[in-house]
Design an enzyme around this catalytic site. Structure first.
Site, PDB file in Angstrom:
ATOM      1  CG  HIS A  50      -2.051   0.979   1.096  1.00 12.95           C
ATOM      2  ND1 HIS A  50      -3.342   0.660   1.426  1.00 12.95           N
ATOM      3  CD2 HIS A  50      -2.092   2.260   0.653  1.00 12.95           C
ATOM      4  CE1 HIS A  50      -4.131   1.702   1.200  1.00 12.95           C
ATOM      5  NE2 HIS A  50      -3.381   2.686   0.734  1.00 12.95           N
ATOM      6  CG  HIS A  81      -5.956   2.489   5.128  1.00 11.63           C
ATOM      7  ND1 HIS A  81      -7.335   2.444   5.224  1.00 11.63           N
ATOM      8  CD2 HIS A  81      -5.688   3.095   3.938  1.00 11.63           C
ATOM      9  CE1 HIS A  81      -7.869   3.007   4.162  1.00 11.63           C
ATOM     10  NE2 HIS A  81      -6.896   3.395   3.367  1.00 11.63           N
ATOM     11  CG  ASP A 101      -2.193   4.880   3.302  1.00 13.89           C
ATOM     12  OD1 ASP A 101      -2.057   5.081   2.085  1.00 13.89           O
ATOM     13  OD2 ASP A 101      -3.171   5.296   3.956  1.00 13.89           O
TER      14      ASP A 101
END
Length: 435
Positions: free
Chosen positions: A64, A235, A308
């Site tokens: 991610h 997430h 992320d």
């Protein structure tokens, strides 16, 4: 391509089939041999890394990441993002599709893959679920898979129409490609900029209710269960989502999930500084959420630790209330996880490697996550006891918006090998022979 001999590293292999202090011989981009005291070979054709005291991890797989390329290269691009990845021991990244144009056509996929040929990590594009991420018409999944997409997501927003999302999951499941869901109800969030709680009230700003995440997590699980397909939840930040995922797994639903180090290390209290570098989406939440996310990491409810990684410039982050959400993380994720999980005795090195390398590689169906003979030589050599202070300006990312600025972390990547080539060498690296 030179051969590389890594001498005396502690092998961290999640499979459990290799352990102890070993040498690794790298040849033609792959792990050729593992053993004790592999004989020296000619120095003119072989580089030797003296790795005494270092741990050899399979290169991390971060499923991610926002590389911001194309369209937002003032924040990051494929090359600078992979420089940051290499510095953090990350050898494979899955890049999200909210670029400009959206990563949803063969042309953009080809652009990413072509540029990535010069990068210091393997780049695996994630394509958009819906055309232009508009939430109305599904992308051509078969075509995008053919051109290199390894997963589908409209990351940054949910697919609002549940029927469309179920159709997406059915088609992707048929193709054997994972779907990654950004679980937030935008109507619930409204104009919120941080977690809705005591700190948002104290600061006088609108908050994001945790129900925004929990409601979509519950919907995705229900869709996967009813259709017999699969879903990956991005997430995770709330206690509610962790509980939903744990229950779904116990019922046999094909659900996997990820979280980031900041969700099990920091809470909404960090926002009291009114510093937008601590704003991300989903936001830092309360102590009970942190403890639930940590428990989910420890018991395997949350399969993966990702970053992320979401770069923004200092100018964009200057105003607390109007700044975009997102933080960088590629260079700090392993060190943060070692600090919070290994040095506290909560997880072994092998368990951390499983969550940061083996599991994401398995979910994405890509190579990686192992140090077995014959595997690609994607390796991070780490001094797990080295303490260092995170200095934003020293980061390799084009943007410096890290939540760990000024923090002392314990665990430092000293070398990263990707495809059998040394792509990162720390300034305080060990001795190397045959350079």
């Amino acid at each position: 391509m030179k051969r590389i001999l890594i001498r005396g590293a502690e092998i961290i292999d999640p499979s459990g089939r290799i352990s102890g202090i070993q040498d690794l011989l790298i040849e033609a981009g792959k792990i050729k041999k593992i053993g004790r005291m592999i004989p020296d070979v000619e120095t003119e054709t072989t580089e030797t890394i003296e790795a005494n005291g270092l741990a050899a991890f399979p290169g991390l797989v971060d499923m991610h990441v926002h590389l911001r390329d194309p369209g937002f290269t003032h924040k990051e691009d494929i090359l600078t993002g992979c420089e940051a990845a290499a510095a953090g021991g990350v050898t494979s990244v899955a890049c999200m599709p909210n670029t400009k144009p959206v990563t949803g056509t063969p042309e953009i996929l080809e652009y990413i893959l072509e540029k990535a040929r010069q990068a210091k990590a393997h780049v695996y594009p994630v394509a958009s679920i819906t055309q232009d991420m508009a939430g109305e018409t599904l992308s051509d999944f078969a075509l995008l898979k053919k051109h290199g997409a390894v997963a589908f997501s409209d990351d940054g927003r949910p697919v609002k129409n549940a029927r469309l999302m179920q159709t997406c999951m059915e088609e992707a499941f048929r193709l054997g490609v994972p779907v990654i869901s950004h679980c937030e109800d935008l109507d619930i969030i409204g104009k919120g900029i941080m977690h809705k709680g005591s700190v948002s009230k104290r600061l006088g700003v609108e908050g994001m209710d945790r129900s925004s995440e929990d409601s979509i997590t519950a919907r995705e699980i229900a869709l996967a269960a009813a259709s017999g397909t699969a879903i990956h939840i991005a997430h995770v930040s709330t206690a509610g989502s962790v509980a939903l995922i744990r229950d779904a797994k116990a019922r046999g639903v094909r659900v996997t999930a990820e979280t980031c180090p900041h969700y099990f290390m920091l809470t909404q209290d960090a926002l009291l500084k009114r510093d937008a570098d601590y704003r991300m989406n989903p936001p830092l939440r309360e102590q009970a959420d942190l403890e639930a996310v940590l428990a989910g990491v420890l018991d395997g409810t949350l399969d993966c630790i990702v970053t992320d990684h979401a770069p923004h410039t200092a100018e964009e982050k200057a105003d607390f209330e109007t700044a975009p959400n997102g933080v960088v993380g590629l260079e700090t994720s392993l060190a943060a996880s070692l600090t919070a999980l290994y040095h506290t005795g909560l997880l072994t090195l092998e368990e951390i490697a499983r969550r940061m390398s083996t599991n994401p590689a398995r979910i994405l169906h890509i190579p990686g996550g192992t140090l077995e003979v014959g595997a690609a030589a994607d390796i991070a050599l780490v001094d797990v006891n080295r303490e260092w202070t995170v200095e934003p300006q020293a980061l390799h990312s084009r943007s410096k918006n890290t939540v760990f600025k000024g923090c002392s972390l314990r665990g430092k990547v000293l070398y990263t090998l990707c495809g059998g080539q040394i792509v990162y060498r720390g300034s305080d690296h060990h001795e190397m022979k045959g350079e």
